[in-house]
Write a protein that holds these residues in place. Structure first.
Motif, PDB file in Angstrom:
ATOM      1  N   VAL A 289       0.843  -1.194   0.000  1.00  0.00           N
ATOM      2  CA  VAL A 289       0.000   0.000   0.000  1.00  0.00           C
ATOM      3  C   VAL A 289       0.879   1.244   0.000  1.00  0.00           C
ATOM      4  CG1 VAL A 289      -1.810   1.249   1.213  1.00  0.00           C
ATOM      5  CG2 VAL A 289      -1.737  -1.249   1.302  1.00  0.00           C
ATOM      6  N   GLU A 290       0.637   2.129  -0.965  1.00  0.00           N
ATOM      7  CA  GLU A 290       1.453   3.334  -1.039  1.00  0.00           C
ATOM      8  C   GLU A 290       0.637   4.560  -0.684  1.00  0.00           C
ATOM      9  OE1 GLU A 290       3.401   3.500  -4.816  1.00  0.00           O
ATOM     10  OE2 GLU A 290       4.515   1.643  -4.417  1.00  0.00           O
ATOM     11  N   GLY A 291       1.267   5.475   0.013  1.00  0.00           N
ATOM     12  CA  GLY A 291       0.627   6.753   0.322  1.00  0.00           C
ATOM     13  C   GLY A 291      -0.372   6.698   1.465  1.00  0.00           C
ATOM     14  N   ALA A 292      -0.524   5.533   2.070  1.00  0.00           N
ATOM     15  CA  ALA A 292      -1.456   5.443   3.195  1.00  0.00           C
ATOM     16  C   ALA A 292      -0.996   4.342   4.130  1.00  0.00           C
ATOM     17  CB  ALA A 292      -2.871   5.150   2.707  1.00  0.00           C
ATOM     18  N   ASN A 293      -1.458   4.397   5.366  1.00  0.00           N
ATOM     19  CA  ASN A 293      -1.151   3.332   6.313  1.00  0.00           C
ATOM     20  C   ASN A 293      -2.449   2.606   6.639  1.00  0.00           C
ATOM     21  OD1 ASN A 293      -0.724   1.742   8.524  1.00  0.00           O
ATOM     22  ND2 ASN A 293       0.657   3.177   9.539  1.00  0.00           N
ATOM     23  N   PRO A 294      -2.642   1.422   6.066  1.00  0.00           N
ATOM     24  CA  PRO A 294      -3.922   0.721   6.284  1.00  0.00           C
ATOM     25  C   PRO A 294      -4.208   0.436   7.755  1.00  0.00           C
ATOM     26  CG  PRO A 294      -2.303  -0.719   5.216  1.00  0.00           C
ATOM     27  CD  PRO A 294      -1.732   0.662   5.203  1.00  0.00           C
ATOM     28  N   PHE A 295      -3.152   0.298   8.565  1.00  0.00           N
ATOM     29  CA  PHE A 295      -3.379  -0.056   9.976  1.00  0.00           C
ATOM     30  C   PHE A 295      -3.925   1.110  10.790  1.00  0.00           C
ATOM     31  CE2 PHE A 295       0.037  -3.443   9.324  1.00  0.00           C
ATOM     32  CZ  PHE A 295      -0.919  -4.429   9.103  1.00  0.00           C
ATOM     33  N   ARG A 296      -3.933   2.303  10.188  1.00  0.00           N
ATOM     34  CA  ARG A 296      -4.554   3.414  10.899  1.00  0.00           C
ATOM     35  C   ARG A 296      -6.075   3.333  10.815  1.00  0.00           C
ATOM     36  NH1 ARG A 296      -0.968   8.812   9.856  1.00  0.00           N
ATOM     37  NH2 ARG A 296       0.708   8.259  11.276  1.00  0.00           N
ATOM     38  N   ASP A 297      -6.560   2.459   9.935  1.00  0.00           N
ATOM     39  CA  ASP A 297      -8.007   2.267   9.770  1.00  0.00           C
ATOM     40  C   ASP A 297      -8.459   1.157  10.708  1.00  0.00           C
ATOM     41  OD1 ASP A 297     -10.574   1.611   8.919  1.00  0.00           O
ATOM     42  OD2 ASP A 297     -10.126   2.243   6.855  1.00  0.00           O
ATOM     43  N   ILE A 298      -9.378   1.514  11.606  1.00  0.00           N
ATOM     44  CA  ILE A 298      -9.822   0.530  12.601  1.00  0.00           C
ATOM     45  C   ILE A 298     -10.425  -0.702  11.923  1.00  0.00           C
ATOM     46  CG2 ILE A 298     -12.051   1.698  12.859  1.00  0.00           C
ATOM     47  CD1 ILE A 298     -12.100   0.748  15.752  1.00  0.00           C
ATOM     48  N   ARG A 299     -11.017  -0.509  10.713  1.00  0.00           N
ATOM     49  CA  ARG A 299     -11.643  -1.647  10.037  1.00  0.00           C
ATOM     50  C   ARG A 299     -10.596  -2.675   9.617  1.00  0.00           C
ATOM     51  NH1 ARG A 299     -15.000   2.290   6.145  1.00  0.00           N
ATOM     52  NH2 ARG A 299     -12.887   3.142   6.125  1.00  0.00           N
ATOM     53  N   VAL A 300      -9.422  -2.205   9.240  1.00  0.00           N
ATOM     54  CA  VAL A 300      -8.360  -3.146   8.852  1.00  0.00           C
ATOM     55  C   VAL A 300      -7.878  -3.905  10.087  1.00  0.00           C
ATOM     56  CG1 VAL A 300      -6.029  -3.340   7.912  1.00  0.00           C
ATOM     57  CG2 VAL A 300      -7.664  -1.737   6.891  1.00  0.00           C
ATOM     58  N   ARG A 301      -7.693  -3.171  11.186  1.00  0.00           N
ATOM     59  CA  ARG A 301      -7.252  -3.849  12.412  1.00  0.00           C
ATOM     60  C   ARG A 301      -8.307  -4.858  12.872  1.00  0.00           C
ATOM     61  NH1 ARG A 301      -6.017   1.649  14.072  1.00  0.00           N
ATOM     62  NH2 ARG A 301      -7.662   1.567  15.663  1.00  0.00           N
ATOM     63  N   ALA A 302      -9.593  -4.471  12.726  1.00  0.00           N
ATOM     64  CA  ALA A 302     -10.669  -5.385  13.110  1.00  0.00           C
ATOM     65  C   ALA A 302     -10.661  -6.608  12.191  1.00  0.00           C
ATOM     66  CB  ALA A 302     -12.006  -4.656  13.032  1.00  0.00           C
ATOM     67  N   ALA A 303     -10.467  -6.365  10.893  1.00  0.00           N
ATOM     68  CA  ALA A 303     -10.452  -7.476   9.937  1.00  0.00           C
ATOM     69  C   ALA A 303      -9.352  -8.467  10.300  1.00  0.00           C
ATOM     70  CB  ALA A 303     -10.237  -6.926   8.522  1.00  0.00           C
ATOM     71  N   PHE A 304      -8.168  -7.960  10.610  1.00  0.00           N
ATOM     72  CA  PHE A 304      -7.057  -8.846  10.990  1.00  0.00           C
ATOM     73  C   PHE A 304      -7.431  -9.656  12.234  1.00  0.00           C
ATOM     74  CE2 PHE A 304      -2.823  -7.786   8.880  1.00  0.00           C
ATOM     75  CZ  PHE A 304      -3.415  -7.281   7.735  1.00  0.00           C
ATOM     76  N   ASN A 305      -8.019  -8.962  13.206  1.00  0.00           N
ATOM     77  CA  ASN A 305      -8.347  -9.635  14.452  1.00  0.00           C
ATOM     78  C   ASN A 305      -9.398 -10.728  14.252  1.00  0.00           C
ATOM     79  OD1 ASN A 305      -7.159  -9.050  17.126  1.00  0.00           O
ATOM     80  ND2 ASN A 305      -7.397  -6.924  16.458  1.00  0.00           N
ATOM     81  N   HIS A 306     -10.368 -10.468  13.371  1.00  0.00           N
ATOM     82  CA  HIS A 306     -11.415 -11.468  13.159  1.00  0.00           C
ATOM     83  C   HIS A 306     -10.977 -12.566  12.203  1.00  0.00           C
ATOM     84  CE1 HIS A 306     -14.423  -9.629  15.653  1.00  0.00           C
ATOM     85  NE2 HIS A 306     -14.212  -8.444  15.082  1.00  0.00           N
TER      86      HIS A 306
END
Lengths: 529, 368
Positions: A289-306
């Motif tokens: 991913v360029e130009g953004a940090n996906p882990f700053r998005d709570i949905r991405v962190r939630a997706a990883f956790n689930h």
């Protein structure tokens, strides 16, 4: 008085026929030797646990890890920043010298001196005042409820012995001219006295005949041998050459159980293993991913956790010897949030969340893992890679030996990671420690959040953590801790995995206690049957 | 002669410096030692301060120059793990490694030469064949712990096809196992058979040792001698098979020569021919190889020592690598380099003494 939750669940006890008390020698093996007998040189579980049979602190922890009086008989808080400790009278060191306030002052000065690794155990103290021979006051810089929480492993040394043997300074590896007497010799107040020390080969101890407390063991001698290679360590147990060998690799538990005369003793450790996300950088260092940090998005962190099936990791990778985790602390740690459930395994929801966040086809990211630090660490990471693959995230695994791994991901490596595994045991057995070290916003000035490798930041948690430190009412304090853990949980700030399992191989000739902090207390051993 | 020695010495010093440089530059890749030396909660300032005190923040040339400067004075610093002078630790550990190396070298020589002679000569004796094959089937059965017996059985079957010399070829095939099986596997197999299953020998350690003027020896106590057997065999097995194969091929070579034929024609006894003439002429290369292999035995004791928790310098080195104990690692590597350099120097000087052609001043120079 702070009350520590009893950890009965973690302390497995095997008691077989209690034997007659003749000459009983306990032999045991661990994977590495104690680095030093110097009690202030290394803050590490095995070293301190070993030394705890020889040296003692002002407080003690029993087999359930509850705080007990140690060299201090009692203590009280005179004012919020002044604690008074009443020392036990009539206690002598192994060389016969009496224990008194002078030794406490000396041990404090030694613990904060250069080359000491105990500074954090006595942090926040402004002044130590000797009131009389058996009374010492500790003046703290701020009010605190957990001042002595780590003092079970801040060991008291004899001032006269240290001065006579040129051991006033802590063993210092940076000083070529220091050959410290305390490195190879010991003089504590504890239940055992070291009689022989050959580093990496053998350490022999005998019971202290003048010990101040009644202890249940029936030993006349303890012989400790490090055995580095796991198959050899197990062989030594199977042949009866040692009564206790640990750690036992999880895949060998069945072998030890199947063998006549030995058994595996397992239990959850207080260490929590988790994954962390880099949320500090605007763009991830190791990602597609360029130009953004996906882990700053709570949905991405939630997706990883689930996306993580914690039960499957527990059963397959950890062979049933782990406990899935919902938070950053284990049951038994003060403030453990028992109201939280591990995030549900739901790959469909995870995929939806990822799509909502703008990554319907997933993305690539690198995971940093140690391969020789935690129980089956690399295998756990491989399982994570496979599970994240199911929701479309391509994870490249970078598994390294621990010195390379920690040198990379921690502060000295510039937190050089995007996604990493770490394990943590709060040495105070209290939630404040991980909240301060792992969860609070990083601040190099105060040392806050030093091990918050991903740079997670939440203002409310920072405020709560500061309040927890200063709060002296236990109920209020625990409510603050609960709130902090709930916020972290709702924010998907981390990806907690599990509490790893402890596995000791024990001869049926011996009865002993496995403490949840993986410390081996020799006083609880009985040999024979 | 003097010029030759000086040239060799200068070359040796260059080799030592090269080893020091290569090993030292590799240390940058083994990781950060600091994390192993402090506890979990130690702050970054304290870690940084420790790095500073240890000189780990200095540029590489500075660290290297400091290391060489100290090494010349015989100082290798203080072990990061054990907080003691490295020379002292190595001096304590060396007897264990040297005794183990000695035992395995003797074992490899005696058994290796014996089996080598046997496989070169032993084609006639039926009884000998049977005893030996039985012995090897038994050995294979013991190894069956992990299925090596299958391998041995296949080899036996194959050798049956070549009936004429099947004992010899069985030994030869088994020697292949010796050459190719990894040392740690052999060690673990021996532990499981002789310590765990049979309970005859200890699984780890050196047993009781006696200290004589700073030298610890296991030769003087029953438990010390018992403890030497398994690691001695493990470490010597590779050398054994090497020597056996060498003796066999040399012996077959020598047996074909004219003077052996002449000796037979004179009617000398087989015993006199085989051992008096053939064996004597076989041993020259064997001695050379054994001398050179002695260095390898000391150097490769690392794995054997790790498997048997043998408290020698090899185990010290392995633990040092895991811990990133740079002073111990560098001192060990320098010591091993020194051993090889000395052995090579001695061999060169011996060649010089033995071979008159070397004494003629050579135009091109060049080493061996």
């Amino acid at each position: 008085m702070p009350k520590t939750t009893a950890i009965l669940a973690g302390a497995a006890v095997i008691a077989l026929a209690a034997g007659a008390s003749s000459a009983e020698t306990l032999r045991f093996a661990f994977q590495a030797d104690v680095n030093s007998l110097d009690p202030h040189s290394l803050n590490e579980t095995f070293t301190l646990g070993f030394q705890g049979n020889i040296y003692e602190g002002l407080i003690d922890r029993d087999q359930t890890l509850t705080i007990q009086p140690g060299l201090a008989e009692s203590w009280e808080i005179l004012e919020p920043t002044r604690w008074r400790f009443h020392l036990r009278q009539g206690v002598t060191f192994h060389n016969g010298n009496p224990f008194n306030a002078d030794d406490v002052l000396f041990s404090y000065e030694r613990a904060i001196s250069e080359a000491s690794d105990m500074v954090t155990k006595v942090a926040g103290i402004e002044e130590v005042v000797r009131v009389d021979d058996y009374t010492v006051d500790f003046v703290t810089t701020a009010p605190t409820l957990i001042l002595p929480a780590e003092w079970d492993t801040w060991y008291i040394m004899d001032r006269e012995w240290s001065e006579a043997n040129d051991a006033v300074a802590v063993t210092n590896i940076a000083d070529i001219n220091s050959t410290n007497f305390a490195n190879l010799n010991a003089n504590g107040t504890g239940p055992f006295m070291v009689t022989e020390r050959v580093p990496d080969v053998r350490t022999v101890a005998v019971p202290n005949p003048d010990y101040w407390r009644d202890v249940p063991h029936n030993l006349t001698e303890v012989i400790y041998t490090p055995i580095a290679s796991a198959p050899t360590r197990i062989a030594a147990l199977l042949t009866g050459e040692v009564h206790l060998a640990y750690p036992i690799p999880l895949q060998d538990i069945d072998r030890v159980d199947a063998n006549e005369g030995t058994m595996a003793l397992t239990g959850p450790e207080l260490r929590t293993i988790f994954l962390g996300f880099d949320q500090a950088r605007d763009e991830l260092l190791y990602s597609s991913v360029e130009g953004a940090n996906p882990f700053r998005d709570i949905r991405v962190r939630a997706a990883f956790n689930h996306a993580i099936n914690r039960d499957a990791i527990g059963q397959v990778v950890m062979r049933g010897a782990s406990t899935p985790a919902a938070s950053m602390v284990a049951p038994g740690i003060n403030g453990f949030p028992d109201f939280l459930e591990p995030y549900a395994y739901d790959p469909d929801r995870a995929r939806e969340l990822l799509a909502e966040a703008g990554y319907p086809d997933g993305f690539e990211v690198r995971l940093n893992c140690p391969n020789d630090r935690y129980v089956n660490d690399e295998a756990t990471c491989q399982a994570v890679v496979a599970m994240l693959g199911q929701i479309g995230v391509t994870v490249t695994l970078q598994a390294d030996t621990r010195s390379v791994f920690f040198g990379t991901i921690l502060a000295q490596g510039g937190y050089d990671t995007s996604f990493y595994m770490l394990g943590w045991t709060p040495s105070s057995f209290d939630s404040y420690n991980p909240l301060f070290n792992l969860v609070s916003t990083r601040d190099p000035e105060t040392g806050r959040g030093t091990f918050n490798v991903g740079g997670y930041s939440n203002e409310r948690i920072d405020v709560l953590t500061a309040q927890i430190l200063a709060e002296t009412d236990e109920t209020t304090r625990n409510a603050l801790i609960a709130e902090a853990w709930q916020i972290l949980y709702d924010d998907y700030g981390y990806l907690p995995l599990h509490q790893q399992g402890l596995a000791w191989g024990v001869s049926e000739d011996a009865s002993l206690v496995q403490r949840a902090d993986n410390v081996f207390d020799w006083t609880l051993v009985r040999i024979g049957g | 002669m003097a010029a030759f020695i000086v040239r060799r010495l200068v070359q040796s010093i260059i080799v030592m410096l090269a080893v020091a440089f290569v090993s030292f530059s590799l240390f940058t890749y083994v990781g950060d030692p600091i994390n192993n030396m402090v506890g979990q909660e130690t702050t970054m300032e304290q870690r940084e301060e420790l790095r500073e005190r240890l000189g780990l923040n200095d540029p590489f040339p500075v660290q290297f120059a400091r290391f060489i400067g100290n090494a010349i004075q015989g100082e290798f610093g203080i072990s990061y793990r054990m907080a003691r002078p490295v020379e002292q630790i190595i001096a304590e550990r060396l007897p264990a490694t040297l005794e183990l190396a000695f035992v395995s070298a003797v074992f490899a020589l005696v058994v290796g030469i014996g089996l080598g002679i046997y496989t070169a000569l032993g084609r006639e004796s039926v009884a000998g064949r049977l005893v030996l094959s039985a012995a090897f089937v038994a050995t294979a059965a013991l190894f069956s712990w992990i299925g090596a017996a299958i391998v041995a059985a296949v080899m036996l079957a194959v050798t049956f096809l070549y009936r004429g010399k099947w004992v010899g070829s069985t030994i030869m095939s088994l020697s292949l196992i010796g050459v190719s099986l990894p040392t740690f596997l052999i060690g673990i197999l021996l532990i499981y058979v002789f310590a765990v299953e049979l309970g005859w020998l200890p699984s780890f350690g050196r047993g009781e040792v006696v200290s004589i003027g700073g030298w610890t020896t296991g030769f003087l106590t029953p438990s010390g001698l018992q403890a030497l057997i398994l690691p001695g065999i493990t470490l010597g097995l590779f050398q054994l098979t090497l020597i056996m194969r060498l003796v066999r091929s040399e012996m077959l070579e020598v047996l074909r020569t004219d003077y052996i034929k002449f000796a037979r024609a004179r009617g000398l006894t087989n015993r006199a021919i085989n051992f008096g003439h053939a064996l004597k002429n076989t041993l020259v290369p064997v001695i050379t190889i054994t001398g050179l292999q002695l260095g390898s035995i000391i150097a490769f004791a690392i794995i054997t020592e790790t498997v048997f928790q043998w408290p020698g310098v090899g185990l010290l080195f392995i633990i040092a690598v895991q811990f990133v104990d740079i002073p111990v690692m560098s001192a060990y590597l320098m010591m091993i380099a020194f051993v090889f350099v000395v052995i090579n120097l001695v061999v060169d000087l011996l060649y010089y003494a033995v071979d008159p052609r070397l004494r003629v001043e050579r135009a091109g120079g060049g080493g061996h």
